[in-house]
Write a protein that holds these residues in place. Sequence first.
Motif, PDB file in Angstrom:
ATOM      1  N   LYS A  22       0.856  -1.178   0.000  1.00 31.60           N
ATOM      2  CA  LYS A  22       0.000   0.000   0.000  1.00 31.60           C
ATOM      3  C   LYS A  22       0.893   1.230   0.000  1.00 31.60           C
ATOM      4  O   LYS A  22       1.862   1.303   0.757  1.00 31.60           O
ATOM      5  N   ALA A  23       0.561   2.207  -0.839  1.00 32.20           N
ATOM      6  CA  ALA A  23       1.486   3.324  -1.000  1.00 32.20           C
ATOM      7  C   ALA A  23       0.785   4.628  -1.335  1.00 32.20           C
ATOM      8  O   ALA A  23      -0.320   4.656  -1.883  1.00 32.20           O
ATOM      9  N   GLU A  24       1.472   5.705  -0.961  1.00 30.20           N
ATOM     10  CA  GLU A  24       1.102   7.046  -1.412  1.00 30.20           C
ATOM     11  C   GLU A  24       2.318   7.619  -2.123  1.00 30.20           C
ATOM     12  O   GLU A  24       3.424   7.602  -1.585  1.00 30.20           O
ATOM     13  N   ILE A  25       2.102   8.100  -3.334  1.00 28.82           N
ATOM     14  CA  ILE A  25       3.182   8.598  -4.178  1.00 28.82           C
ATOM     15  C   ILE A  25       3.032  10.105  -4.357  1.00 28.82           C
ATOM     16  O   ILE A  25       1.952  10.584  -4.700  1.00 28.82           O
ATOM     17  N   LEU A  26       4.105  10.845  -4.092  1.00 25.33           N
ATOM     18  CA  LEU A  26       4.109  12.277  -4.392  1.00 25.33           C
ATOM     19  C   LEU A  26       4.954  12.489  -5.631  1.00 25.33           C
ATOM     20  O   LEU A  26       6.161  12.204  -5.640  1.00 25.33           O
ATOM     21  N   ASN A  29       5.603  16.875  -9.859  1.00 30.42           N
ATOM     22  CA  ASN A  29       4.734  18.003 -10.230  1.00 30.42           C
ATOM     23  C   ASN A  29       3.749  18.374  -9.129  1.00 30.42           C
ATOM     24  O   ASN A  29       2.899  19.243  -9.323  1.00 30.42           O
ATOM     25  N   GLY A  30       3.853  17.698  -7.971  1.00 36.80           N
ATOM     26  CA  GLY A  30       2.985  18.013  -6.835  1.00 36.80           C
ATOM     27  C   GLY A  30       1.748  17.135  -6.726  1.00 36.80           C
ATOM     28  O   GLY A  30       1.034  17.181  -5.716  1.00 36.80           O
ATOM     29  N   GLU A  31       1.493  16.328  -7.742  1.00 36.99           N
ATOM     30  CA  GLU A  31       0.323  15.441  -7.727  1.00 36.99           C
ATOM     31  C   GLU A  31       0.548  14.287  -6.757  1.00 36.99           C
ATOM     32  O   GLU A  31       1.648  13.738  -6.655  1.00 36.99           O
ATOM     33  N   THR A  32      -0.492  13.904  -6.030  1.00 33.12           N
ATOM     34  CA  THR A  32      -0.435  12.769  -5.104  1.00 33.12           C
ATOM     35  C   THR A  32      -1.303  11.638  -5.630  1.00 33.12           C
ATOM     36  O   THR A  32      -2.432  11.857  -6.076  1.00 33.12           O
ATOM     37  N   ARG A  33      -0.761  10.425  -5.582  1.00 32.72           N
ATOM     38  CA  ARG A  33      -1.507   9.249  -6.025  1.00 32.72           C
ATOM     39  C   ARG A  33      -1.437   8.183  -4.940  1.00 32.72           C
ATOM     40  O   ARG A  33      -0.410   8.015  -4.277  1.00 32.72           O
ATOM     41  N   ASN A  50       7.242  -0.034 -10.462  1.00 33.77           N
ATOM     42  CA  ASN A  50       5.850  -0.256 -10.838  1.00 33.77           C
ATOM     43  C   ASN A  50       4.888   0.239  -9.765  1.00 33.77           C
ATOM     44  O   ASN A  50       5.137   0.104  -8.567  1.00 33.77           O
ATOM     45  N   PHE A  51       3.781   0.786 -10.220  1.00 32.62           N
ATOM     46  CA  PHE A  51       2.737   1.314  -9.347  1.00 32.62           C
ATOM     47  C   PHE A  51       1.387   0.967  -9.962  1.00 32.62           C
ATOM     48  O   PHE A  51       1.235   0.958 -11.184  1.00 32.62           O
ATOM     49  N   LYS A  52       0.418   0.662  -9.124  1.00 33.65           N
ATOM     50  CA  LYS A  52      -0.936   0.419  -9.629  1.00 33.65           C
ATOM     51  C   LYS A  52      -1.945   0.993  -8.644  1.00 33.65           C
ATOM     52  O   LYS A  52      -1.749   0.969  -7.426  1.00 33.65           O
ATOM     53  N   THR A  53      -3.025   1.529  -9.179  1.00 33.15           N
ATOM     54  CA  THR A  53      -4.031   2.173  -8.340  1.00 33.15           C
ATOM     55  C   THR A  53      -4.918   1.161  -7.634  1.00 33.15           C
ATOM     56  O   THR A  53      -5.496   1.446  -6.589  1.00 33.15           O
ATOM     57  N   ASP A  54      -5.016  -0.046  -8.205  1.00 28.26           N
ATOM     58  CA  ASP A  54      -5.818  -1.113  -7.622  1.00 28.26           C
ATOM     59  C   ASP A  54      -4.940  -2.343  -7.411  1.00 28.26           C
ATOM     60  O   ASP A  54      -4.080  -2.635  -8.236  1.00 28.26           O
ATOM     61  N   GLU A  55      -5.146  -3.053  -6.324  1.00 25.75           N
ATOM     62  CA  GLU A  55      -4.282  -4.179  -5.980  1.00 25.75           C
ATOM     63  C   GLU A  55      -4.225  -5.221  -7.092  1.00 25.75           C
ATOM     64  O   GLU A  55      -3.184  -5.846  -7.315  1.00 25.75           O
ATOM     65  N   PHE A  64      11.794   7.267 -11.883  1.00 24.80           N
ATOM     66  CA  PHE A  64      12.243   7.841 -10.625  1.00 24.80           C
ATOM     67  C   PHE A  64      12.292   9.368 -10.679  1.00 24.80           C
ATOM     68  O   PHE A  64      11.953  10.046  -9.708  1.00 24.80           O
ATOM     69  N   LYS A  65      12.725   9.912 -11.819  1.00 25.23           N
ATOM     70  CA  LYS A  65      12.880  11.364 -11.922  1.00 25.23           C
ATOM     71  C   LYS A  65      11.547  12.098 -11.808  1.00 25.23           C
ATOM     72  O   LYS A  65      11.515  13.313 -11.549  1.00 25.23           O
ATOM     73  N   ASP A  66      10.442  11.362 -11.998  1.00 24.39           N
ATOM     74  CA  ASP A  66       9.113  11.980 -11.926  1.00 24.39           C
ATOM     75  C   ASP A  66       8.464  11.844 -10.554  1.00 24.39           C
ATOM     76  O   ASP A  66       7.333  12.287 -10.352  1.00 24.39           O
ATOM     77  N   VAL A  67       9.177  11.222  -9.603  1.00 24.89           N
ATOM     78  CA  VAL A  67       8.615  10.957  -8.267  1.00 24.89           C
ATOM     79  C   VAL A  67       9.501  11.585  -7.192  1.00 24.89           C
ATOM     80  O   VAL A  67      10.721  11.445  -7.225  1.00 24.89           O
ATOM     81  N   SER A  68       8.879  12.285  -6.239  1.00 27.87           N
ATOM     82  CA  SER A  68       9.624  12.940  -5.162  1.00 27.87           C
ATOM     83  C   SER A  68       9.624  12.148  -3.871  1.00 27.87           C
ATOM     84  O   SER A  68      10.603  12.166  -3.114  1.00 27.87           O
ATOM     85  N   LYS A  69       8.520  11.448  -3.598  1.00 27.26           N
ATOM     86  CA  LYS A  69       8.383  10.782  -2.309  1.00 27.26           C
ATOM     87  C   LYS A  69       7.516   9.535  -2.459  1.00 27.26           C
ATOM     88  O   LYS A  69       6.533   9.550  -3.204  1.00 27.26           O
ATOM     89  N   VAL A  70       7.871   8.485  -1.745  1.00 31.07           N
ATOM     90  CA  VAL A  70       7.075   7.261  -1.706  1.00 31.07           C
ATOM     91  C   VAL A  70       6.888   6.866  -0.246  1.00 31.07           C
ATOM     92  O   VAL A  70       7.864   6.737   0.509  1.00 31.07           O
ATOM     93  N   THR A  71       5.635   6.680   0.167  1.00 27.52           N
ATOM     94  CA  THR A  71       5.334   6.204   1.525  1.00 27.52           C
ATOM     95  C   THR A  71       4.614   4.876   1.398  1.00 27.52           C
ATOM     96  O   THR A  71       3.564   4.797   0.757  1.00 27.52           O
ATOM     97  N   VAL A  72       5.178   3.821   1.987  1.00 26.73           N
ATOM     98  CA  VAL A  72       4.573   2.489   1.898  1.00 26.73           C
ATOM     99  C   VAL A  72       4.166   2.001   3.279  1.00 26.73           C
ATOM    100  O   VAL A  72       4.778   2.360   4.287  1.00 26.73           O
TER     101      VAL A  72
END
Length: 220
Positions: A22-26, A29-33, A50-55, A64-72
């Motif tokens: 389970k993750a939150e991606i920043l 560009n400031g968008e959170t997913r 790899n990232f997916k919105t549904d399990e 990587f260059k497009d992502v600032s932060k990953v919280t799992v």
Amino acid sequence: MKKQLTFLALLLFISVNAQFYKAEILLANGETRTGFSELPSNRLLDGSFNFKTDEKGRPESLKFKDVSKVTVSTDNGNTFMFDNLAIRQVIKSFGKVREKTSKNKSWMLVRYATPEIAYYYAGQSYIIDKDGNMITKTTDNGGTWASIALLLKRPGEEAATSISAMTNGATIIGEESLFRKTAAAYFTGETKFIERIEKKEFKAEDLLPLVKAYIDYKKN
């Protein structure tokens, strides 16, 4: 043709067996997913994860260059945060502070953070063990990531500064002296705190006491 099929089979195996959390991606560009993510890494050939919105959904590759932060988050409730930052090197020599900041960024595991300061580990890769604990790994062949970098970052600093490293039991000549010079350079201007560093109150391979002492110093 046989080699191509073998390569495709290997990619399929990796994809099927990839571990998602389970993750939150920043994004940069400031968008959170929110959704499910693999762990980032600093392995030489890795430039995305790899990232997916549904399990059970189809994974998409995030650079990587497009992502600032990953919280799992793990099933047992542990939460881990990674920041994608450049690494800054500093040293005080002949009364002058010299510095250099990397052009490329690295994924760093947040070990401890308050509004005053953040403390990071940076290794080659990261895994979560069966008990839900995060393990920072280095190379097995004595390469670039033979040690785990220990870094600090204060508000307003764009890069994390490398202060010392965990060297997996290796004896490094002058390690403690270099650590004190680097830490003193990093905390330039904090005269009273630097005095404590120079009096050998803190050790190179464990920055947590230094970090907590700095927090108390700033509050008082």
